[in-house]
Design an enzyme around this catalytic site. Structure first.
Site, PDB file in Angstrom:
ATOM      1  N   GLY A 103       0.774  -1.225   0.000  1.00  0.00           N
ATOM      2  CA  GLY A 103       0.000   0.000   0.000  1.00  0.00           C
ATOM      3  C   GLY A 103       0.809   1.280   0.000  1.00  0.00           C
ATOM      4  O   GLY A 103       0.301   2.331   0.317  1.00  0.00           O
ATOM      5  N   CYS A 104       2.086   1.204  -0.370  1.00  0.00           N
ATOM      6  CA  CYS A 104       2.943   2.390  -0.304  1.00  0.00           C
ATOM      7  C   CYS A 104       2.851   3.258  -1.536  1.00  0.00           C
ATOM      8  O   CYS A 104       3.010   4.456  -1.458  1.00  0.00           O
ATOM      9  CB  CYS A 104       4.401   1.967  -0.104  1.00  0.00           C
ATOM     10  SG  CYS A 104       4.690   1.251   1.497  1.00  0.00           S
ATOM     11  N   VAL A 105       2.663   2.639  -2.684  1.00  0.00           N
ATOM     12  CA  VAL A 105       2.641   3.436  -3.918  1.00  0.00           C
ATOM     13  C   VAL A 105       1.218   3.536  -4.410  1.00  0.00           C
ATOM     14  O   VAL A 105       0.516   2.588  -4.434  1.00  0.00           O
ATOM     15  CB  VAL A 105       3.538   2.801  -5.002  1.00  0.00           C
ATOM     16  CG1 VAL A 105       3.417   3.561  -6.300  1.00  0.00           C
ATOM     17  CG2 VAL A 105       4.964   2.779  -4.550  1.00  0.00           C
TER      18      VAL A 105
END
Length: 105
Positions: A103-105
Site C-alpha cells: 500500500g505504499c505506492v
C-alpha cells in the site's frame, strides 16, 4: 509459487504476478512484465519511472510513496496512470521488479 512464461522467459511469481526474486530483474524481464500490464512498449518516460522506483527500493527496501514518486520524477498522477494503466503500485512496481508493495505506492 507460480511461474509465468513471457517471450521464452520463465519467471517465478507470486499470486499477483510480482517476481519472487528482485535480484534477477533486468531490462528484458521488465519488457516481458510490461506486456502483462497492458504496456506494449517501454518509452523513455516509462524507464524514468521504473528506474526511479527501482533505485528508491534498492536504497530504502520499500517502494516510494506516490507523492514522492510524482514530485521526484516530475510526472503528475494522471501521467503515471497514462504510462502504467494498472497504476503505480501494480503496474510500475511490478515492471520494476519489486515485491508487491504494501500500500505504499
Amino acid at each position: 509459487m507460480a511461474q509465468i512464461e513471457i517471450d521464452g522467459l520463465v519467471l517465478n511469481v507470486d499470486e499477483d504476478g510480482f517476481i519472487e526474486d528482485p535480484s534477477i530483474w533486468n531490462e528484458e524481464i521488465a519488457k516481458a512484465l510490461a506486456k502483462t500490464e497492458d504496456v506494449p512498449e517501454l518509452t523513455e518516460d516509462h524507464w524514468k519511472v521504473i528506474n526511479y522506483i527501482r533505485n528508491y527500493y534498492l536504497q530504502y527496501q520499500i517502494a516510494p510513496m506516490i507523492r514522492k514518486l510524482c514530485k521526484d520524477t516530475g510526472f503528475s498522477l494522471k501521467e503515471i496512470y497514462e504510462l502504467f494503466p494498472s497504476g503505480p503500485a501494480k503496474g510500475a512496481c511490478k515492471i520494476a521488479g519489486l515485491p508487491k508493495p504494501t500500500g505504499c505506492v
